[in-house]
Design a protein around this motif. Structure first.
Motif, PDB file in Angstrom:
ATOM      1  N   UNK A  54      53.583  37.333  35.031  1.00  0.00           N
ATOM      2  CA  UNK A  54      52.683  37.399  36.187  1.00  0.00           C
ATOM      3  C   UNK A  54      51.915  36.099  36.431  1.00  0.00           C
ATOM      4  N   UNK A  55      52.243  35.033  35.685  1.00  0.00           N
ATOM      5  CA  UNK A  55      51.436  33.817  35.787  1.00  0.00           C
ATOM      6  C   UNK A  55      51.494  33.200  37.187  1.00  0.00           C
ATOM      7  N   UNK A  56      52.678  33.182  37.781  1.00  0.00           N
ATOM      8  CA  UNK A  56      52.771  32.594  39.126  1.00  0.00           C
ATOM      9  C   UNK A  56      52.030  33.452  40.147  1.00  0.00           C
ATOM     10  N   UNK A  57      52.127  34.772  40.042  1.00  0.00           N
ATOM     11  CA  UNK A  57      51.397  35.655  40.959  1.00  0.00           C
ATOM     12  C   UNK A  57      49.892  35.461  40.810  1.00  0.00           C
ATOM     13  N   UNK A  58      49.444  35.253  39.571  1.00  0.00           N
ATOM     14  CA  UNK A  58      48.019  34.994  39.343  1.00  0.00           C
ATOM     15  C   UNK A  58      47.607  33.668  39.977  1.00  0.00           C
ATOM     16  N   UNK A  59      48.472  32.666  39.872  1.00  0.00           N
ATOM     17  CA  UNK A  59      48.186  31.369  40.502  1.00  0.00           C
ATOM     18  C   UNK A  59      48.018  31.532  42.008  1.00  0.00           C
ATOM     19  N   UNK A  60      48.908  32.280  42.637  1.00  0.00           N
ATOM     20  CA  UNK A  60      48.808  32.499  44.079  1.00  0.00           C
ATOM     21  C   UNK A  60      47.478  33.166  44.449  1.00  0.00           C
ATOM     22  N   UNK A  61      47.077  34.145  43.669  1.00  0.00           N
ATOM     23  CA  UNK A  61      45.827  34.847  43.983  1.00  0.00           C
ATOM     24  C   UNK A  61      44.624  33.908  43.890  1.00  0.00           C
ATOM     25  N   UNK A  62      44.610  33.067  42.882  1.00  0.00           N
ATOM     26  CA  UNK A  62      43.481  32.153  42.720  1.00  0.00           C
ATOM     27  C   UNK A  62      43.448  31.119  43.847  1.00  0.00           C
ATOM     28  N   UNK A  68      44.655  31.545  46.854  1.00  0.00           N
ATOM     29  CA  UNK A  68      44.265  32.258  48.075  1.00  0.00           C
ATOM     30  C   UNK A  68      42.774  32.575  48.100  1.00  0.00           C
ATOM     31  N   UNK A  69      42.189  32.790  46.911  1.00  0.00           N
ATOM     32  CA  UNK A  69      40.776  33.167  46.836  1.00  0.00           C
ATOM     33  C   UNK A  69      39.862  31.983  47.165  1.00  0.00           C
ATOM     34  N   UNK A  70      40.380  30.765  47.008  1.00  0.00           N
ATOM     35  CA  UNK A  70      39.597  29.565  47.330  1.00  0.00           C
ATOM     36  C   UNK A  70      40.279  28.845  48.496  1.00  0.00           C
ATOM     37  N   UNK A  71      40.001  29.253  49.727  1.00  0.00           N
ATOM     38  CA  UNK A  71      40.715  28.695  50.892  1.00  0.00           C
ATOM     39  C   UNK A  71      40.573  27.186  51.039  1.00  0.00           C
TER      40      UNK A  71
END
Length: 631
Positions: A228-236, A238-241
């Motif tokens: 899930x590391x890449x999915x976690x990277x995407x979320x982070x 996205x959370x900081x536009x």
């Protein structure tokens, strides 16, 4: 607070740095500049990247150079060509109003003849990487007999990169009655050894504490399952536009893979690693410095010369092997008095590395919780509204089109129009997070631990392995096998270009699985035959491409610990061509003597050489072939 004039900096240099916006000296500059303006004052300065250390040693060094004497009087060593160029550019800016002063960067990857010509014309200051400088010394071009100042910038990194012997050779070739200035982010035993050998009565100047991370940096880690590391990277991200970050990876292959995935998913990202040409690296770094690239995915070595003041985040896609590398990474944010954040995305087996880093830098990491889809969408929506609000309207420019626009939207309600605008700019995030998978945090218990996927070249790897059996194709898609992989330079971005180049029309591609010597792609079932026909027989970097249905024949297998896995049972596997249907016993050769073929798990390794005659990639099981075998 002192001024540069009070520190003893002359008028020509002060005029140049005033134009660059230097108002007051930074702490390391206050400490170092007055001391270095003296003679025979050796220094070890421990300071993080971004604390102003280039000016700290650069200003007094330039002031002590005689511009009317064309001999080389100062040498600055740096670990990478990027940092070498950065230092040279900064020194040229500082020396703008000193006539006759020449500063020459010399480094590998560029024409040595051009550098030789420049040194023959005379350069009072040489900024160099160790290898290229030794080459020029051996050719008799770099003459260091009159050098009175030697600077080792980022000395800890040079030692980590294996330049100890080169540094010893260079220091042995300059006069003994010189000033030696050693700048480092950390104090290691190797640094202390060089100091005792080559520095005389040196002064140690520490800005902050020994081996300390940047003061303005927050350290956070997010623990997720390895898959899930890449999915976690995407979320982070996205959370900081407004994020402007470097994403550090451990290997060149991983760097390219992550960059390709981000680009495919619509992010403004680029890769930076050693496999790129010097021209590509320079262009990539220039775009990042100018904020034309938002996310730079890089290896530690490739990013060494990248000096960016307004970096908001550093993201570690896994912890580095060396704690000092973490210090260098995190020190790239939180500079010039600004706040920064160092984020580490780790799996359960990397937690111990976090504790080790905490002990060294003297700071505690925050155990972060990944933002929820709702929180991310709220952040992105605020960004969209803010961007719309801040748009500058040129009424004169759009006036000729307003009448037609008014007619077009005459019967559209204002609220509906706003909804459409927001949906157009914000819809991608809503679509993705509407059905986004839940990322569970590992508990750390024994049955929750995992072994991350290993690829050939990782430490501890014994050949290529996969962490799970081949996945089934998505509904409506067909999974295809291709006999080229990452070892052929086949990455997600390259896959897309390759398919679209040879398949007529814009081809839709689903999931992509890349391995060392093979790849699997998913395409709509209706397009499968067309794609296989188009790609089979194509020459890719000297290899003939084969593209087959992954669920048929002997091609759709993946190696896992020496066993083969397909969709069916082991008996079915045997019936699908791995061995001919016969009671004849076959002698299996030891694995170390197996025939080496391009594809891992190839059935041909189980036959003796010359036991079966091959026609291309298939065995000859014809009557003649069997007769030959029996003889």
């Amino acid at each position: 607070m002192k001024t540069f004039e009070e520190l003893g900096v002359n008028e020509e240099i002060r005029k140049a740095i005033d134009e660059l916006g230097f108002v007051h000296p930074m702490p390391v500059q206050e400490e170092v500049i007055p001391y270095l303006l003296g003679n025979k004052n050796d220094v070890i300065a421990l300071a993080q990247t971004g604390t102003g250390k280039t000016a700290a040693y650069g200003l007094p060094l330039l002031q002590k150079v005689d511009p009317y004497n064309k001999t080389t009087q100062a040498v600055i060593l740096s670990p990478t060509r990027e940092l070498c160029l950065q230092i040279a550019d900064d020194l040229k800016d500082f020396a703008k109003y000193i006539p006759g002063l020449h500063i020459e960067p010399v480094y590998g990857g560029a024409s040595i003849m051009t550098q030789i010509q420049a040194l023959k014309h005379g350069s009072q200051v040489i900024v160099a990487t160790p290898g290229r400088l030794i080459d020029l010394m051996n050719r008799g071009v770099a003459k260091l007999d009159h050098v009175n100042n030697v600077v080792l910038d980022e000395a800890d990194e040079m030692l980590n990169m294996g330049f100890t012997e080169s540094i010893n050779t260079i220091l042995a070739g300059v006069p003994k009655d010189r000033n030696t200035l050693l700048f480092s982010a950390t104090m290691s035993k190797e640094i202390e050894k060089i100091a005792k050998t080559y520095l005389q009565d040196y002064k140690e100047i520490v800005v902050g504490s020994r081996n300390e991370g940047a003061e303005n940096v927050n350290h956070v880690y997010y623990m997720v399952h390895a898959k899930d590391k890449y999915l976690a990277l995407k979320r982070l991200v996205d959370y900081y536009p407004r994020i402007f970050a470097i994403i550090f990876c451990r290997t060149k292959i991983e760097t390219q893979e992550i960059a390709d995935k981000l680009i495919k998913d619509g992010y403004n990202a680029e890769a930076l690693h050693g496999d790129l040409s010097q021209q590509q690296r320079d262009l990539t770094m220039q775009k990042f410095r100018n904020h034309l690239t938002q996310l730079l995915v890089a290896t530690d070595v490739a990013a060494r010369g990248l000096d960016v003041d307004d970096l908001t985040h550093v993201i570690n896609f896994g912890m580095p092997d060396d704690i000092e590398n973490y210090t260098h990474r995190s020190g790239r944010t939180g500079r010039a008095g600004k706040k920064g954040t160092s984020i580490s995305i780790i799996h359960s087996r990397e937690r111990s590395r976090i504790r080790e880093v905490e002990k060294v830098i003297g700071k505690e990491f925050v155990d972060g919780t990944l933002p929820s889809p709702q929180e991310i969408c709220a952040k992105q929506l605020l960004k969209v509204m803010d961007d719309i609000e801040k748009v500058d309207v040129d009424e004169e420019q759009i006036a000729p089109f307003l009448e037609e626009i008014d007619k077009h939207f005459e019967f559209v309600d204002k609220e509906v129009l706003i909804q459409k605008i927001v949906s157009m700019t914000f819809g991608r995030f809503l679509d993705y997070y509407a059905n986004a998978p839940e990322l569970e945090k590992p508990t750390g218990k024994r049955n929750d631990r995992e072994t991350p996927t290993r690829v050939r070249g990782d430490h501890g790897g014994r050949g290529e392995r996969t962490a799970r059996r081949p996945r089934s194709a998505e509904s409506g898609y067909k999974r295809l096998f291709i006999n080229i992989g990452k070892e052929d330079g086949f990455y997600p971005g390259e896959v897309m270009q390759f398919v679209n180049k040879y398949v007529q029309g814009r081809q839709e591609i689903g999931h992509i699985d890349l391995m060392g010597k093979m790849s699997f792609i998913e395409v709509p079932e209706k397009d499968a035959n067309r794609v296989m026909t188009a790609l089979t027989g194509i020459n890719y970097k000297g290899r003939e491409v084969r593209c087959n249905d992954a669920d048929e024949g002997g091609h759709g297998r993946e190696s896992r610990g020496g066993r083969s896995y397909r969709g069916g049972s082991r008996d079915e596997s045997r019936d699908k061509g791995r061995r001919p249907a016969t009671n004849t016993r076959y002698e299996r050769k030891p694995r170390r003597e197996a025939v080496q073929e391009p594809n891992a798990g190839d059935w041909r390794q189980f036959f003796k050489p010359n036991e079966v005659k091959f026609k291309g990639d298939e065995p000859d099981f014809s009557e003649e072939g069997w007769a030959r075998r029996k003889r």
